[in-house]
Scaffold this active site. Structure first.
Site, PDB file in Angstrom:
ATOM      1  N   HIS A  35       0.320  -1.714   0.410  1.00 59.76           N
ATOM      2  CA  HIS A  35      -0.435   0.228  -0.293  1.00 59.76           C
ATOM      3  C   HIS A  35       0.739   0.649  -0.400  1.00 59.76           C
ATOM      4  CE1 HIS A  35      -3.693   1.765   0.263  1.00 59.76           C
ATOM      5  NE2 HIS A  35      -3.670   2.003   1.810  1.00 59.76           N
TER       6      HIS A  35
ATOM      7  N   HIS B 127      -2.076  -2.193  -9.746  1.00 58.50           N
ATOM      8  CA  HIS B 127      -3.057  -1.456  -9.414  1.00 58.50           C
ATOM      9  C   HIS B 127      -4.222  -2.392  -8.570  1.00 58.50           C
ATOM     10  CE1 HIS B 127      -5.438   1.666  -7.409  1.00 58.50           C
ATOM     11  NE2 HIS B 127      -4.318   2.054  -6.661  1.00 58.50           N
TER      12      HIS B 127
ATOM     13  N   ASP C  52       2.912   6.043  -6.882  1.00 62.40           N
ATOM     14  CA  ASP C  52       4.472   5.761  -6.162  1.00 62.40           C
ATOM     15  C   ASP C  52       5.227   5.191  -6.611  1.00 62.40           C
ATOM     16  OD1 ASP C  52       3.097   5.292  -3.525  1.00 62.40           O
ATOM     17  OD2 ASP C  52       2.565   3.522  -3.784  1.00 62.40           O
TER      18      ASP C  52
END
Ligand code: ACO
Length: 434
Positions: free
Chosen positions: A271, A310, A366
């Protein structure tokens, strides 16, 4: 059945030959409607089995809309691209919490309210001091968010609108202070206190990096870039940490306890901890030449490409596109991060490779954020902490929506029991198997 019902699902149970009509509303059937599907009167009724909530809506929400196939992300209806272009992080926080963007007067009042609550109780410093010098700042952050609960016991009154608002302001205001204090503890630097003259993000940079200067002046490009990064992270509907926030909140724990739990979830490498892992991965790859070899290892299933993939986005992550643009602006000021070349090559090789195309794996938020943070001077361990600062308004908006939803109850999934059937201890047993 409500007026805007979109029809119904007809289900025939071959075990009994009975047929059921399950109303479809907003694209879903109610899982509890399945309970009428029984083979006998004492049958519990049919359940749906959905590990990891792959296809289960746990709430109705008006906060964030995502279309993963089309790469769409909207907060309260506004495209993320427009908010990143024209709004500040505090305005976006207001939007998430209140449903509308603030006008000028409301924005000023909101900013002042938050600014007035940036200080933390001096005792907070004392227990941060107790952490080991190399304690991970995310561990410190999780603990200090939880500790705020002990300073504000009135936060337990979650049905009181005014008190709820008060905690929301406090938490948004104090997150940068806790985060910066966690960083300075690790460095052995004295804590830098909030500067109310600065913007939310400018003040955070001040508390992070102020040294001997009398007044810290944040670099405007970096200040804005960080503000936009916070906007991009502000909410993402029912992700792992938001789900934790809602679940803990559903037990009527106070919002500090719920947010500490959400931050703990965010810490996980799958996460919010992924941006930290991306930097480790890029350093491990070490050079552009070694990219194909690394990608081959990923394809052999030896490791995952961090910052790729994702649960929801299957074509592209719209946040990743905005971040790539920010990276260019930041590197103009800070100089180019050498890891960018490795990241760009990794993206190029992966996007042209059948494995990644087939698995619909694209860079997520990210992938580039860590490279930017590093160029700004943040150590890798602070990356998930930065994510947490940005995500707090989203957690709070999700928490409030859950608390105020009359349909919600304490969150409590069912299970499919697959353990031993009834068995007994032998006579005279002390408990161990005989
Ligand atoms: N690298 C290589 N293969 C991958 C990756 C990856 N990053 N992500 C998924 N896959 C593969 C899996 O091996 C699996 O392959 P298979 O079907 O051949 O077995 C398939 O793609 C599906 O993977 P799942 O784990 O089932 O997908 P899920 O939707 O559960 O996972 C997740 C999503 C956790 C984000 C995953 O893609 C991942 O681990 N990515 C790396 C960590 C990361 O970047 N996390 C940040 C997410 S964004 C955020 O939280 C802000």
């Amino acid at each position: 059945m409500t007026a805007d019902t979109e029809g119904s699902l007809q289900v025939t149970d071959p075990r009994t030959g009975r047929t059921y009509q399950l109303p479809i509303h907003e694209g879903a059937i109610r899982a509890t409607d399945l309970r009428q599907v029984k083979v006998s009167d004492d049958d519990f009724g049919l359940m749906s089995y959905d590990p990891a909530f792959m296809n289960t809506a746990s709430c109705r929400s008006a906060i964030t809309y995502i279309d993963g196939e089309k790469g769409i992300l909207r907060y309260r209806g506004y495209p993320i691209e427009e908010l990143a272009e024209s709004s500040s992080f505090l305005e976006v926080a207001y939007l998430l919490l209140n449903g509308e963007l603030p006008d000028k007067a409301q924005a000023d009042e909101w900013a002042e309210e938050v600014t007035n609550h940036t200080f933390v109780h001096e005792n907070v410093k004392k227990f941060i001091d107790g952490f080991h010098h190399d304690a991970h700042p995310m561990g410190i952050l999780v603990s200090t968010i939880a500790a705020l609960s002990t300073f504000y016991p009135e936060s337990k009154e979650i049905t009181n609108d005014a008190l709820r608002h008060h905690q929301v302001v406090r938490m948004i205001a104090k997150m940068p202070t806790l985060a910066a204090f966690a960083y300075r503890h690790a460095k052995g630097f004295p804590y830098a206190y909030p500067d109310d003259d600065l913007s939310y993000t400018g003040n955070f940079l001040n508390m992070m990096f102020k040294m001997t200067e009398l007044k810290y002046h944040p670099e405007p490009v970096l200040e804005r870039a960080l503000d936009v990064l916070f906007i991009l992270h502000a909410d993402h509907e029912q992700n792992c940490s938001a789900n934790v926030m809602r679940a803990v909140g559903s037990a009527h724990s106070d919002p500090y306890m719920a947010a500490a739990a959400a931050a703990a979830a965010l810490y996980g490498p799958l996460h919010g901890g992924a941006n930290e892992q991306v930097l480790k991965m890029l350093n491990e790859i070490g050079s552009v030449e070694r990219v194909p070899e690394y990608v081959a290892r990923v394809k052999r299933g030896e490791l995952r490409l961090m910052g790729f993939g994702h649960r929801v986005y299957k074509n592209f992550d719209p946040r990743a596109k905005i971040i790539k643009k920010i990276a260019d602006e930041v590197f103009e000021v800070t100089g180019r991060n050498h890891l960018l070349d490795i990241a760009l090559e990794l993206e190029r090789v992966a996007l042209g490779d059948e494995y990644f195309v087939h698995h619909k794996l694209y860079p997520n938020v990210d992938f580039y954020s860590g490279i930017i943070y590093q160029a700004m001077g943040f150590p890798v361990t602070m990356f998930p902490v930065l994510f947490a600062i940005g995500r707090v308004p989203g957690w709070l908006a999700q928490w409030e929506e859950g608390i105020l939803d009359p349909e919600q109850k304490i969150s409590r999934p069912r299970q499919l029991y697959v353990g031993a059937g009834l068995r007994h201890l032998s006579a005279g047993s002390t408990g161990g198997p005989k």
